[in-house]
Structures are given as structure tokens and as C-alpha cells.
Design an enzyme around this catalytic site. Structure first.
Site, mmCIF file in Angstrom:
data_model
loop_
_atom_site.group_PDB
_atom_site.id
_atom_site.type_symbol
_atom_site.label_atom_id
_atom_site.label_comp_id
_atom_site.label_asym_id
_atom_site.label_seq_id
_atom_site.Cartn_x
_atom_site.Cartn_y
_atom_site.Cartn_z
ATOM 1 N N ARG A 33 36.793 41.405 34.056
ATOM 2 C CA ARG A 33 36.696 42.337 35.193
ATOM 3 C C ARG A 33 35.213 42.520 35.474
ATOM 4 N NH1 ARG A 33 39.529 48.124 36.374
ATOM 5 N NH2 ARG A 33 41.160 46.646 36.955
ATOM 6 N N HIS A 55 42.016 41.239 43.322
ATOM 7 C CA HIS A 55 42.624 41.819 42.112
ATOM 8 C C HIS A 55 44.031 41.201 41.983
ATOM 9 C CE1 HIS A 55 43.448 44.450 38.909
ATOM 10 N NE2 HIS A 55 43.550 45.610 39.519
ATOM 11 N N GLN A 64 47.080 42.694 39.847
ATOM 12 C CA GLN A 64 47.706 43.881 40.407
ATOM 13 C C GLN A 64 48.789 43.506 41.414
ATOM 14 O OE1 GLN A 64 47.087 47.369 39.749
ATOM 15 N NE2 GLN A 64 49.043 47.396 40.841
ATOM 16 N N ASP A 75 44.854 52.139 48.840
ATOM 17 C CA ASP A 75 43.968 52.133 47.668
ATOM 18 C C ASP A 75 42.831 53.115 47.954
ATOM 19 O OD1 ASP A 75 42.675 51.401 45.303
ATOM 20 O OD2 ASP A 75 41.892 49.507 46.080
ATOM 21 N N CYS A 100 47.779 50.921 43.559
ATOM 22 C CA CYS A 100 47.394 50.302 42.282
ATOM 23 C C CYS A 100 46.926 51.328 41.261
ATOM 24 C CB CYS A 100 46.320 49.242 42.523
ATOM 25 S SG CYS A 100 44.778 49.892 43.189
ATOM 26 N N ARG A 122 52.357 45.971 35.479
ATOM 27 C CA ARG A 122 51.115 45.263 35.126
ATOM 28 C C ARG A 122 51.300 44.569 33.776
ATOM 29 N NH1 ARG A 122 46.214 46.833 37.091
ATOM 30 N NH2 ARG A 122 45.533 44.948 36.017
HETATM 31 N N1 NVA Z 1 39.709 48.845 44.894
HETATM 32 C C1 NVA Z 1 39.671 49.492 43.607
HETATM 33 C C2 NVA Z 1 40.807 49.051 42.753
HETATM 34 C C3 NVA Z 1 40.889 49.737 41.416
HETATM 35 C C4 NVA Z 1 41.996 49.226 40.557
HETATM 36 C C5 NVA Z 1 38.343 49.182 42.925
HETATM 37 O O1 NVA Z 1 37.899 48.029 42.998
HETATM 38 O O2 NVA Z 1 37.751 50.084 42.342
HETATM 39 N N1 CP Z 2 45.017 49.338 38.919
HETATM 40 C C1 CP Z 2 44.080 49.068 37.986
HETATM 41 O O1 CP Z 2 43.584 47.946 37.891
HETATM 42 O O2 CP Z 2 43.776 50.104 37.181
HETATM 43 P P1 CP Z 2 42.574 50.195 36.139
HETATM 44 O O3 CP Z 2 41.292 50.241 36.935
HETATM 45 O O4 CP Z 2 42.825 51.466 35.383
HETATM 46 O O5 CP Z 2 42.603 48.987 35.254
#
Ligand code: NVA
Ligand code: CP
Length: 308
Positions: free
Chosen positions: A103, A130, A133, A223, A263, A291
């Protein structure tokens, strides 16, 4: 053959459906208490350069349920944070582990890691996409509706990594996607990614009106307005996204049995109202659970296909 899971458009419809079928099977096994140590003795390295609750715990817990082990790595506690190049990290980790999950911010870094890795690399979120997800989201939709046929998904809000993942899912799976995003370019999906998907025949429309997008939708999803890395823009974004809250009134435009997905983490009163998040349309807790199952399927498929 070495395969990675970096973005949904790297996979065919048949392959993604196969992963969802496997995820359903693994979920049934886990719920019935049947042991499924398919990855016994296998190790997953997890590199986190951003925060996580769901991704971290579902990958780590998933690996335990599969009989394997996961190692949490962050830039702060590895040499990555001190500038060791990703191409070196990739080659070293490949000698120790059976798969790498990452990540991070820049999607090119994930591509770089994959290019130099001799074990499968899984994208656990980048600024661009992502994919894990949306696999969980598709799994949740199938559980609720039975299939992905004649499906219309409404995306309300930021044209961010989740919106991009829905665009690529629409391209590969073939459902209709309607996105309502604020008019400013920075809040709309990346034009190249959108053009690539529509060029490949995806049924996608982007406009500014949330009601237009939600009308007769089977799924309404959104989101956060400020993603990780955009914390300093949060106040400006709150103003730009006024009118883009998924609330009870907006949900009345969707089909009566429409599903609401998010998500998570959610900001109640911003992109979603408390009433929708906790209400009868919401499938967010099943979505979060899925997930685990979707990622177990991805790990099983990638690692068993790449047993050395
Ligand atoms: N768009 C959000 C998704 C978090 C799971 C981010 O990138 O922070
Ligand atoms: N939805 C998701 O990816 O959550 P986290 O940021 O908690 O991993």
C-alpha cells in the site's frame, strides 16, 4: 506463471469471476469452520506506506486462516524509509517470501516493485487504484443480487482511486457505471484512465448531478472526500463537495432494493449520512468482511500458480 494483482484491467472477466467464485468457496469454508490450510508454510510480506485497518488485518488474518504467515513492514521500520530502492527490496523479499502486498502513494512504485519481484505483488491501494476493495464490493453485490448481470452502479463524489477501480471493473465486467463528481478537473476521474476504459467499450458516463447518477441504480457507492495524502486539502474539499452527500433522500432515487457500499473508513455527515450508513440499504459490514475472503482468493490463486 508469475501474475500480479495490480489493477483490475490486467485480468479478464473470466479470471475475475473465477476469483469471486473461489472467494465464495473460501467464505463458506471459513464460516463452517472447515480447515483450509491451502497456503501452509507460505509467507506474505505486507509493505504499508499509508495507514490501514481493514487491509492490514484482512490480509494478515486471511494468511493465518490459510495456514500461512504475514509480516508487517512499514517504511518506518525497514530500509525502504531510509531510501533503499524498491528494485532492491523486491529482489531481496522475493528470496524470503511467497508474495508481497504493498500500500503506497505512487502507482508507478507498485509497478516497479512488481517488475523486479519474482513473487506475486498485490496492490493494497495506491493513489491510482484500490483493486482488492472492488473485488470485495463485487463479491458483496453478487451475494445480495445473485449475479452481476444488468447492473448499474452509481458513484457519488471524488474521482479518486476507488472511482478509478470502479471504472476498470466496469470495463472488465461489463456493467453500467454512472459517476457524479464536482465539475472541477481535480475532483474528476483521470481522463486517460477513463478514455482507456471507454475506448475498450466500457459503459461509463461522468456528470455532476448525484440525483442523475443514483436514478434507478442497483448500487450507490461513495468514498471519503479527502483521501490519504490529501489531509491538508480537507477543508477546501468539504466546500467543493457540498451536495454530494449520499443521504436518505438521494437513496430514494435508486432502485427500492438498492445496495449502499462504502469502502470505509466513513465520515458520517460528509460523503454519507448516518441514516444511510446504518440503514436498510447499507451492506458495508458484509463488504468489509468480504475483503478477507476476496483477498484470500487472490493470494491462493497467485501463490499456488507460482509455486516454485
Ligand atoms: N480513497 C481512500 C480509500 C481508503 C480505503 C484513500 O485513498 O484514502
Ligand atoms: N477500505 C480500506 O482499504 O480500509 P483500510 O484503509 O482500513 O485498509
Amino acid at each position: 506463471m508469475l501474475r500480479h494483482f495490480l489493477k483490475l484491467s490486467d485480468w479478464t472477466r473470466e479470471e475475475l469471476i473465477g476469483l469471486l467464485n473461489l472467494a465464495d468457496q473460501l467464505k463458506a469454508k471459513q464460516h463452517s469452520g472447515e480447515s483450509h490450510h491451502i497456503l501452509e508454510g507460505r509467507t506474505l510480506a505486507m509493505i504499508f506506506e499509508k495507514s490501514s485497518t481493514r487491509t492490514r488485518v484482512s490480509f494478515e488474518g486471511g494468511m493465518t486462516q490459510l495456514g500461512g504467515h504475514a509480516i508487517m513492514l512499514s517504511s518506518a521500520n525497514t530500509q525502504i524509509g531510509r531510501g533503499e530502492p524498491l528494485r532492491d527490496t523486491a529482489r531481496v523479499l522475493s528470496r524470503y517470501v511467497d508474495a508481497i502486498m504493498i500500500r503506497t502513494f505512487d502507482h508507478d512504485d507498485v509497478e516497479e516493485l512488481a517488475n523486479w519481484s519474482s513473487v506475486p505483488v498485490i496492490n493494497g491501494l495506491t493513489d491510482l487504484v484500490h483493486p482488492c476493495q472492488v473485488m470485495a464490493d463485487l463479491m458483496t453485490i453478487r451475494e445480495r443480487r445473485g449475479d452481476l448481470d444488468d447492473l448499474t452502479v452509481a458513484w457519488i463524489g471524488d474521482g479518486n482511486n476507488m472511482a478509478h477501480s470502479w471504472i476498470l471493473a466496469a470495463q472488465v465486467i461489463g456493467f453500467t457505471l454512472k459517476l457524479a463528481c464536482p465539475p472541477e478537473e481535480e475532483y474528476r476521474p483521470a481522463p486517460e484512465l477513463l478514455a482507456q476504459a471507454t475506448g475498450a467499450g466500457a459503459k461509463i458516463e461522468v456528470a455532476t448531478d448525484p440525483e442523475w447518477a443514483a436514478t434507478d441504480a442497483d448500487v450507490v457507492t461513495t468514498d471519503v472526500w479527502a483521501s490519504m495524502g490529501q489531509e491538508e486539502e480537507a477543508e477546501r474539499r468539504k466546500k467543493a463537495f457540498v451536495g454530494y452527500t449520499v443521504d436518505e433522500e438521494l437513496m430514494t432515487s435508486a432502485k427500492e432494493d438498492a445496495i449502499f457500499l462504502h469502502c470505509l473508513p466513513a465520515h458520517r455527515g460528509e460523503e454519507v449520512s448516518e441514516g444511510v450508513l446504518e440503514g436498510p440499504h447499507s451492506a458495508v459490514w458484509d463488504e468489509a468482511e468480504n475483503r478477507l475472503h476476496a483477498q484470500k482468493a487472490i493470494m491462493v490463486r497467485l501463490i499456488t500458480d507460482n509455486i516454485r
